[in-house]
Design a protein around this motif. Structure first.
Motif, PDB file in Angstrom:
ATOM      1  N   ASN A  79       0.853  -1.186   0.000  1.00  0.00           N
ATOM      2  CA  ASN A  79       0.000   0.000   0.000  1.00  0.00           C
ATOM      3  C   ASN A  79       0.889   1.237   0.000  1.00  0.00           C
ATOM      4  O   ASN A  79       1.894   1.304   0.705  1.00  0.00           O
ATOM      5  CB  ASN A  79      -0.950   0.010   1.194  1.00  0.00           C
ATOM      6  CG  ASN A  79      -0.243  -0.095   2.526  1.00  0.00           C
ATOM      7  OD1 ASN A  79       0.407  -1.107   2.804  1.00  0.00           O
ATOM      8  ND2 ASN A  79      -0.370   0.929   3.364  1.00  0.00           N
ATOM      9  N   MET A  82      -1.489   7.390   2.179  1.00  0.00           N
ATOM     10  CA  MET A  82      -2.824   7.561   2.767  1.00  0.00           C
ATOM     11  C   MET A  82      -3.825   8.076   1.736  1.00  0.00           C
ATOM     12  O   MET A  82      -3.459   8.742   0.769  1.00  0.00           O
ATOM     13  CB  MET A  82      -2.734   8.501   3.961  1.00  0.00           C
ATOM     14  CG  MET A  82      -1.867   7.930   5.060  1.00  0.00           C
ATOM     15  SD  MET A  82      -1.731   9.031   6.476  1.00  0.00           S
ATOM     16  CE  MET A  82      -0.538   8.107   7.445  1.00  0.00           C
ATOM     17  N   TYR A  83      -5.101   7.755   1.999  1.00  0.00           N
ATOM     18  CA  TYR A  83      -6.127   8.054   1.003  1.00  0.00           C
ATOM     19  C   TYR A  83      -7.456   8.384   1.662  1.00  0.00           C
ATOM     20  O   TYR A  83      -7.686   8.112   2.831  1.00  0.00           O
ATOM     21  CB  TYR A  83      -6.277   6.883   0.032  1.00  0.00           C
ATOM     22  CG  TYR A  83      -6.510   5.543   0.690  1.00  0.00           C
ATOM     23  CD1 TYR A  83      -7.798   5.081   0.949  1.00  0.00           C
ATOM     24  CD2 TYR A  83      -5.443   4.729   1.048  1.00  0.00           C
ATOM     25  CE1 TYR A  83      -8.015   3.856   1.547  1.00  0.00           C
ATOM     26  CE2 TYR A  83      -5.651   3.501   1.654  1.00  0.00           C
ATOM     27  CZ  TYR A  83      -6.939   3.068   1.893  1.00  0.00           C
ATOM     28  OH  TYR A  83      -7.148   1.851   2.496  1.00  0.00           O
ATOM     29  N   ASN A 111      -2.182  11.171  11.290  1.00  0.00           N
ATOM     30  CA  ASN A 111      -0.772  10.938  11.005  1.00  0.00           C
ATOM     31  C   ASN A 111      -0.274  11.700   9.788  1.00  0.00           C
ATOM     32  O   ASN A 111       0.869  12.168   9.767  1.00  0.00           O
ATOM     33  CB  ASN A 111      -0.523   9.437  10.811  1.00  0.00           C
ATOM     34  CG  ASN A 111      -0.594   8.669  12.112  1.00  0.00           C
ATOM     35  OD1 ASN A 111      -0.304   9.204  13.179  1.00  0.00           O
ATOM     36  ND2 ASN A 111      -0.991   7.405  12.029  1.00  0.00           N
ATOM     37  N   PHE A 112      -1.107  11.811   8.759  1.00  0.00           N
ATOM     38  CA  PHE A 112      -0.679  12.510   7.547  1.00  0.00           C
ATOM     39  C   PHE A 112      -0.240  13.927   7.876  1.00  0.00           C
ATOM     40  O   PHE A 112       0.727  14.448   7.307  1.00  0.00           O
ATOM     41  CB  PHE A 112      -1.806  12.530   6.516  1.00  0.00           C
ATOM     42  CG  PHE A 112      -1.430  13.210   5.217  1.00  0.00           C
ATOM     43  CD1 PHE A 112      -0.891  12.478   4.171  1.00  0.00           C
ATOM     44  CD2 PHE A 112      -1.617  14.576   5.042  1.00  0.00           C
ATOM     45  CE1 PHE A 112      -0.533  13.098   2.980  1.00  0.00           C
ATOM     46  CE2 PHE A 112      -1.270  15.199   3.858  1.00  0.00           C
ATOM     47  CZ  PHE A 112      -0.728  14.450   2.828  1.00  0.00           C
ATOM     48  N   ASN A 117       5.529  15.991   7.009  1.00  0.00           N
ATOM     49  CA  ASN A 117       5.269  14.794   6.219  1.00  0.00           C
ATOM     50  C   ASN A 117       6.184  14.822   4.994  1.00  0.00           C
ATOM     51  O   ASN A 117       7.071  15.673   4.905  1.00  0.00           O
ATOM     52  CB  ASN A 117       3.786  14.653   5.868  1.00  0.00           C
ATOM     53  CG  ASN A 117       3.229  15.853   5.113  1.00  0.00           C
ATOM     54  OD1 ASN A 117       3.960  16.589   4.452  1.00  0.00           O
ATOM     55  ND2 ASN A 117       1.918  16.070   5.210  1.00  0.00           N
ATOM     56  N   SER A 148       2.841  11.133   1.887  1.00  0.00           N
ATOM     57  CA  SER A 148       2.271  10.512   3.070  1.00  0.00           C
ATOM     58  C   SER A 148       2.909  11.165   4.295  1.00  0.00           C
ATOM     59  O   SER A 148       3.673  12.124   4.175  1.00  0.00           O
ATOM     60  CB  SER A 148       2.510   8.997   3.052  1.00  0.00           C
ATOM     61  OG  SER A 148       1.728   8.338   4.025  1.00  0.00           O
ATOM     62  N   ARG A 172       2.730  -1.158  11.113  1.00  0.00           N
ATOM     63  CA  ARG A 172       3.114   0.031  10.352  1.00  0.00           C
ATOM     64  C   ARG A 172       3.947  -0.376   9.137  1.00  0.00           C
ATOM     65  O   ARG A 172       4.681  -1.367   9.176  1.00  0.00           O
ATOM     66  CB  ARG A 172       3.908   1.001  11.222  1.00  0.00           C
ATOM     67  CG  ARG A 172       3.185   1.396  12.523  1.00  0.00           C
ATOM     68  CD  ARG A 172       3.983   2.399  13.334  1.00  0.00           C
ATOM     69  NE  ARG A 172       3.436   2.591  14.680  1.00  0.00           N
ATOM     70  CZ  ARG A 172       2.460   3.438  14.993  1.00  0.00           C
ATOM     71  NH1 ARG A 172       1.914   4.184  14.047  1.00  0.00           N
ATOM     72  NH2 ARG A 172       2.035   3.552  16.241  1.00  0.00           N
ATOM     73  N   ASP A 214       1.565   4.017   6.095  1.00  0.00           N
ATOM     74  CA  ASP A 214       0.278   3.884   6.785  1.00  0.00           C
ATOM     75  C   ASP A 214       0.418   2.903   7.936  1.00  0.00           C
ATOM     76  O   ASP A 214       1.441   2.238   8.090  1.00  0.00           O
ATOM     77  CB  ASP A 214      -0.827   3.426   5.837  1.00  0.00           C
ATOM     78  CG  ASP A 214      -2.160   4.122   6.131  1.00  0.00           C
ATOM     79  OD1 ASP A 214      -2.408   4.410   7.312  1.00  0.00           O
ATOM     80  OD2 ASP A 214      -2.928   4.386   5.197  1.00  0.00           O
ATOM     81  N   SER A 218      -1.591  -1.754   6.788  1.00  0.00           N
ATOM     82  CA  SER A 218      -0.324  -2.112   6.152  1.00  0.00           C
ATOM     83  C   SER A 218      -0.402  -3.484   5.501  1.00  0.00           C
ATOM     84  O   SER A 218      -0.692  -4.480   6.172  1.00  0.00           O
ATOM     85  CB  SER A 218       0.796  -2.075   7.192  1.00  0.00           C
ATOM     86  OG  SER A 218       0.906  -0.784   7.764  1.00  0.00           O
TER      87      SER A 218
END
Length: 246
Positions: A79, A82-83, A111-112, A117, A148, A172, A214, A218
């Motif tokens: 992956n 992030m989305y 987290n993003f 970042n 990310s 993670r 992410d 994960s």
């Protein structure tokens, strides 16, 4: 005797290597990780979001089935950032030189937005990781890029928000760039702290810059290991591919 010494050496250094494979198991601070390393000068590292009908792949199986129509084989996939709820990237996303989502340097929750970042990007024969604002100012126009956060390691230093005694444990995954320019992907085999995950990249994998991709979702696809995680719908996917002969 030789076999015993070899196994002892593997145990001491905390790494189990698999012959002729890009992936291996690594032990760090008592936790196990799957680590896969690729050379951007030789290996086809790509980003994928939507299939040929324009819909998000959502899974490694869907990506494999679609690429197989063009005789493209997936060696590895993870992956890739992030989305949103619709599976579209939360930040910068570039595929085949076309920017599909603008860079996101806004403050926010999650987290993003645990700044700084960063951006993982791929150029011809080269890959890099850079803090987002620095990337935005750099003028780099890569073939592929995904944003990310947070950054795990920034020029050899850990993200300032990470705590060695944090009580936040999650599965993670992330990506780093080694001192010789290799792309190093890692996913924890269990729940770990941000701090421990970051020191894996810095201290064991030799990455001066590394980016969190992410947590909890994960996922890995390693066909040679007969591993294909299918627990969650995915957004962008990072894959290492090769064209089949014939």
């Amino acid at each position: 005797m030789i076999r015993l010494l070899t196994m002892l050496a593997i145990f001491v250094c905390g790494t189990t290597a698999f012959a002729d494979e890009a992936c291996r198991k690594v032990l760090h601070l008592g936790d196990s990780y799957t680590v896969c390393t690729f050379d951007p000068a030789k290996d086809g590292i790509r980003l994928y979001e939507n299939d040929r009908s324009g819909k998000p792949y959502g899974s490694f199986r869907a990506l494999e089935n679609d690429l197989r129509q063009d005789r493209i084989y997936v060696r590895f996939a993870m992956n890739g950032g992030m989305y949103r709820d619709d599976q579209s990237p939360l930040g910068l996303y570039i595929e085949e030189g076309k920017q599909q989502r603008a860079i996101n340097t806004n403050k926010g929750w999650g987290n993003f937005h645990l700044l700084p970042n960063g951006v993982f990007y791929i150029e011809q024969g080269h890959a890099g990781i850079m803090e987002s604002k620095a990337f935005e100012a750099s003028g780099i126009k890569p073939f592929y890029a995904t944003q990310s956060g947070p950054m795990l390691v920034i020029d050899g230093k850990l993200h300032p928000s990470f705590l060695a005694d944090s009580t936040s444990f999650k599965t993670r995954n992330g990506v780093g760039i080694s001192s010789d320019g290799k792309v190093v992907f890692a996913v924890s085999d269990g729940a770990v702290r941000f701090h421990d995950f970051a020191t894996l990249f810095r201290d064991d994998l030799g990455c001066a810059n590394a980016l969190f991709l992410d947590g909890s979702i994960s996922s890995l696809d390693i066909p040679e290991w007969q591993r294909r995680d299918e627990l969650f719908p995915l957004g962008p996917i990072i894959a290492v591919t090769e064209l089949l002969p014939g």
